[in-house]
Write an enzyme that holds these catalytic residues in place. Structure first.
Site, short mmCIF file in Angstrom:
data_model
loop_
_atom_site.label_atom_id
_atom_site.label_comp_id
_atom_site.label_asym_id
_atom_site.label_seq_id
_atom_site.Cartn_x
_atom_site.Cartn_y
_atom_site.Cartn_z
N LYS A 1 -15.65 0.10 4.20
CA LYS A 1 -15.02 0.02 5.31
C LYS A 1 -15.28 -1.27 6.35
O LYS A 1 -14.89 -1.63 7.73
CB LYS A 1 -14.82 0.82 5.71
CG LYS A 1 -13.00 1.62 5.19
CD LYS A 1 -12.31 1.26 4.99
CE LYS A 1 -11.08 2.14 4.20
NZ LYS A 1 -9.66 1.27 4.42
N THR B 1 -2.73 12.07 2.85
CA THR B 1 -2.27 11.25 1.99
C THR B 1 -3.00 11.41 0.36
O THR B 1 -4.01 12.27 0.94
CB THR B 1 -2.57 9.84 2.77
OG1 THR B 1 -3.66 9.75 2.49
CG2 THR B 1 -2.41 9.73 4.00
N GLY C 1 0.74 -1.36 -0.12
CA GLY C 1 -0.49 0.34 0.16
C GLY C 1 0.98 1.51 0.15
O GLY C 1 0.29 2.11 0.15
N TYR D 1 -17.94 10.52 2.82
CA TYR D 1 -16.61 9.67 2.72
C TYR D 1 -17.55 8.57 1.90
O TYR D 1 -17.37 7.52 1.48
CB TYR D 1 -16.93 9.55 4.33
CG TYR D 1 -16.14 7.52 4.47
CD1 TYR D 1 -14.46 8.09 3.66
CD2 TYR D 1 -15.66 6.17 5.47
CE1 TYR D 1 -13.39 7.36 4.13
CE2 TYR D 1 -14.92 5.91 5.09
CZ TYR D 1 -13.19 5.99 4.70
OH TYR D 1 -12.40 5.07 4.70
N ILE E 1 -4.20 -0.32 1.85
CA ILE E 1 -4.70 -0.21 0.11
C ILE E 1 -6.78 -0.04 0.25
O ILE E 1 -7.34 -0.85 0.95
CB ILE E 1 -4.75 -1.44 -0.70
CG1 ILE E 1 -5.09 -2.60 -0.37
CG2 ILE E 1 -3.58 -1.02 -0.88
CD1 ILE E 1 -5.11 -3.37 -2.01
N ILE F 1 0.50 6.10 4.25
CA ILE F 1 0.43 5.22 5.94
C ILE F 1 0.97 3.98 5.98
O ILE F 1 2.21 3.91 6.92
CB ILE F 1 -1.35 4.73 6.33
CG1 ILE F 1 -2.00 6.09 6.65
CG2 ILE F 1 -1.17 3.79 7.30
CD1 ILE F 1 -3.60 5.69 6.65
N ALA G 1 -4.71 9.01 -0.98
CA ALA G 1 -5.85 8.43 -1.17
C ALA G 1 -6.72 8.99 -0.26
O ALA G 1 -7.84 9.38 -1.26
CB ALA G 1 -5.70 6.62 -0.65
N ASP H 1 -1.10 -6.05 -8.18
CA ASP H 1 -1.99 -5.48 -8.66
C ASP H 1 -2.82 -6.31 -8.00
O ASP H 1 -3.34 -7.44 -7.70
CB ASP H 1 -2.22 -4.89 -9.81
CG ASP H 1 -3.78 -4.02 -9.94
OD1 ASP H 1 -4.39 -4.07 -9.93
OD2 ASP H 1 -3.76 -3.82 -11.83
N VAL H 2 -3.61 -6.02 -6.49
CA VAL H 2 -4.36 -6.81 -6.48
C VAL H 2 -4.89 -7.65 -6.72
O VAL H 2 -5.91 -8.82 -6.46
CB VAL H 2 -5.05 -6.16 -4.62
CG1 VAL H 2 -3.78 -6.79 -3.57
CG2 VAL H 2 -5.92 -5.31 -4.69
#
Length: 258
Positions: free
Chosen positions: A166, A197, A17, A159, A96, A24, A199, A68-69
């Site tokens: 999440k 960050t 990540g 958000y 990530i 982070i 992201a 790349d997941v």
């Protein structure tokens, strides 16, 4: 001497990540290195590599691999190399998250099926895929860490769909902790306060979120990526051997304020 020195001496860890030095995951990698950890680091693609490589070098990473997941072959290659070179693994940091901007900036009720599926796959199910590959390498136990946010628990303006995503990730932490506890594998999530960050920059009105966190947190300050890294080291260390299934807040106390 840093207070972290020797805390995770010789432990082998995978850090996923890092986007740049302000991520982070970068703060965590620096802390893992300061604590004596041996690290493998990944980068998303060729465009990202120049931003990740200096971080990897600075923390003395022993491996730098593309990941790349969404690409199972890349993930398999990564874990095969870890097994070949290290013979095992002690901890993983999964840091990530992704959501298409049109879905992140739109209302939850208007989130597209495709956007929701992609956000869940990259932000949540990828952690499960990493856990599946990590477990056989954690022969003497270990720790799986991911990164969440307070928006999983309470509604945070702007958000949007990442809140439910999440929340699913935090539930996954609890279920994996219950499932893997008998193998001495602990599973926890870090929940930092808002951080500047790359992201986070995708969240609308993020500056307002930052100001609110600073004003309302009991400690009246923002946290840093180094604060998050310090908590991460503690969680992967033997000092936290009975800590699992937790959501560990690193937010200057913001989450306790109604």
């Amino acid at each position: 001497m840093t207070p972290l020195a020797g805390l995770i001496e010789g432990k082998r860890g995978l850090v996923v990540g890092i986007a740049n030095e302000d991520s982070i995951a970068s703060g965590c990698a620096r802390a893992f290195s300061a604590g004596g950890g041996r690290l493998a680091v990944t980068y998303l693609n060729d465009k990202a590599r120049p931003h990740v490589a200096p971080v990897a070098e600075a923390v003395g990473a022993e491996m730098l691999m593309p990941l790349d997941v969404r690409d199972d072959a890349q993930m398999d290659a990564l874990f095969e190399r870890i097994e070949s070179e290290w013979g095992g693994l002690d901890f993983v940091l999964h840091s990530i998250a992704y959501c298409p901007l049109e879905d992140l900036h739109g209302s939850v009720s208007n989130c597209s099926r495709e956007g929701f599926a992609e956000a869940m796959d990259i932000s949540c199910h990828s952690f499960i895929r990493m856990a599946r590959r990590s477990v056989p390498l954690m022969k003497d136990g270990g720790c799986l860490l991911t990164v969440s946010y307070y928006g999983a628990e309470k509604v945070v303006d702007h958000y949007n769909i990442m809140g439910p995503v999440k929340a699913a990730l935090e539930s996954t932490v609890r279920y994996l902790a219950a499932e893997l506890g008998s193998r001495d594998i602990r599973v926890n999530a870090l929940s930092p306060g808002p951080l500047q960050t790359r992201a986070a920059s995708g969240i609308a009105f993020f500056d307002k979120l930052i100001d609110d966190a600073r004003d309302r947190a009991p400690a009246r300050r923002l946290v840093t990526i180094d604060d998050v890294g310090n908590m991460a080291v503690g969680l992967v260390s033997d000092a936290a051997r009975n800590v699992t299934g937790n959501i560990s807040y690193v937010d200057a106390g913001y989450h306790v304020i109604a």
